[in-house]
Motif scaffolding. Structure first.
Motif, short mmCIF file in Angstrom:
data_model
loop_
_atom_site.label_atom_id
_atom_site.label_comp_id
_atom_site.label_asym_id
_atom_site.label_seq_id
_atom_site.Cartn_x
_atom_site.Cartn_y
_atom_site.Cartn_z
N GLN A 186 1.09 -1.32 -0.03
CA GLN A 186 0.09 0.12 0.26
C GLN A 186 0.97 1.29 -0.27
OE1 GLN A 186 -0.04 -2.52 1.57
NE2 GLN A 186 -2.68 -2.42 2.53
N VAL A 187 1.86 0.96 0.80
CA VAL A 187 3.00 2.04 0.95
C VAL A 187 3.20 2.44 -0.94
CG1 VAL A 187 5.14 2.69 1.29
CG2 VAL A 187 3.50 2.18 2.58
N ASN A 188 3.66 2.03 -1.49
CA ASN A 188 4.53 1.46 -2.94
C ASN A 188 3.02 2.09 -3.61
OD1 ASN A 188 6.98 1.14 -2.55
ND2 ASN A 188 6.31 -0.80 -3.25
N ASP A 189 2.62 1.61 -3.66
CA ASP A 189 0.55 1.82 -4.25
C ASP A 189 0.22 3.16 -3.92
OD1 ASP A 189 0.66 -0.32 -5.37
OD2 ASP A 189 -0.19 -0.73 -4.46
N ASN A 190 0.54 4.04 -2.78
CA ASN A 190 -0.43 4.98 -2.94
C ASN A 190 0.53 6.47 -2.50
OD1 ASN A 190 -2.92 4.05 -2.49
ND2 ASN A 190 -2.73 3.41 -0.09
N PHE A 191 1.52 5.90 -1.97
CA PHE A 191 2.41 7.52 -2.06
C PHE A 191 4.02 6.89 -2.44
CE2 PHE A 191 0.84 6.14 2.22
CZ PHE A 191 0.04 7.44 2.32
N GLY A 192 4.17 5.93 -3.99
CA GLY A 192 5.37 5.61 -4.72
C GLY A 192 6.37 5.09 -4.07
#
Length: 312
Positions: A186-192
């Protein structure tokens, strides 16, 4: 304390080791080395070996109790260790590039004549030292994860094989801990991916602060990490796993992005292969993830299967 250097650069004090110039054997070896120090230094690219050769030659000039080499690729001490009352520091510089800081500890203060002789001796080490530093750095790059600096999968495969051999020879415990980050996708998906890298660096930092021996830490890629514990460290492996999970979950970067960690551990059993050990730790990790994450699970010890012979 007196000190000298090639430049005005100063580094933090680093404590050293034990008397290295007191035995007759040392004197005999030093006499043989000093006449051909450059040739001796050129025979190896191992920094520890070069430092040992240099310390023997330097010991003919100054009654050393310790010598330490501080470089960008690590700190190295000559064999035989105890602190001395006097310390001297010298920056080893080649073509305006600082290669390392050399720290001497001695029973006696250094005289101006001894200082000049040591500086002349250091000049003979500069080119062999530069070559050794380049090779060491390349070796580190080949075995380290480029983002976190932890050991990579290649380093892990080599380390676990060596640990297994040592475990079987000395009959000492060995434990493998596998960790996986919770909610990392979710970190990669939401914040890059930049935020993802920030989290991975925070995790590596938390793990280093928790463990004494950082060489036992590995990142396989993605959000998968491993810890290899042997001897006395393995006896408290479950406590270590809980500390790691807690440290990761409490790191301010992980708190910011809602990331925690789950861990599975397995103790090596007699005649067990590294692959079987890895599979059991991985199974325990899966159980930890399924239990609600931010958890630690220990692998079940499987007994040898019992084969029943039935009469027809």
């Amino acid at each position: 304390m007196e000190m000298f250097s090639f430049s005005d650069m100063s580094l933090q004090h680093v404590p050293s080791y034990a008397g290295i110039t007191s035995s007759p054997l040392w004197s005999a070896v030093a006499n043989k080395l000093s006449s051909a120090l450059p040739e001796q230094l050129q025979t190896t690219l191992e920094l520890n070996q070069q430092l040992q050769m240099f310390s023997m030659a330097a010991g003919k000039i100054l009654p050393l109790t310790a010598m330490q080499l501080c470089t960008a690729v690590g700190e190295f001490k000559a064999a035989g260790s105890s602190n001395g009352p006097h310390e001297y520091r010298s920056m080893l510089v080649l073509n305006e590039q600082c290669l390392a800081e050399l720290i001497y500890q001695s029973e006696l203060p250094v005289s101006p004549m001894q200082q000049r002789k040591l500086l002349e001796l250091e000049q003979q080490w500069l080119f062999p030292l530069r070559n050794a530093l380049i090779v060491t750095r390349l070796q580190q790059l080949a075995l380290r994860d480029t983002l976190t600096g932890l050991g990579n999968r290649r380093y892990f495969d080599d380390a676990i094989q060596k640990a297994l051999q040592l475990t079987e020879r000395k009959q000492q415990p060995m434990v493998l801990i596998l960790l996986d980050l919770d909610n990392f996708k979710q970190v990669n998906d939401n914040f890059g991916h930049h935020a993802g890298d920030e989290v991975l660096l925070a995790v590596a930092d938390a793990m280093r602060c928790t463990l004494r021996a950082s060489d036992n830490l590995f990142r396989f890629g993605g959000d998968e990490f491993a810890v290899l514990l042997t001897a006395e460290d393995a006896q408290s492996a479950e406590l270590v796993a809980h500390r790691l999970v807690k440290a990761i979950g409490q790191h301010h970067i992980c708190v910011k992005f809602g990331v925690s960690a789950s861990a599975g551990l397995a103790s090596h059993q007699a005649e067990e292969t590294t692959q079987t050990l890895f599979n059991r730790a991985d199974s325990a990790l899966y159980d930890a993830k399924q239990s609600g994450k931010n958890a630690v699970r220990t692998a079940v010890i499987h007994s040898k299967p019992i084969v029943e012979v039935m009469n027809a």
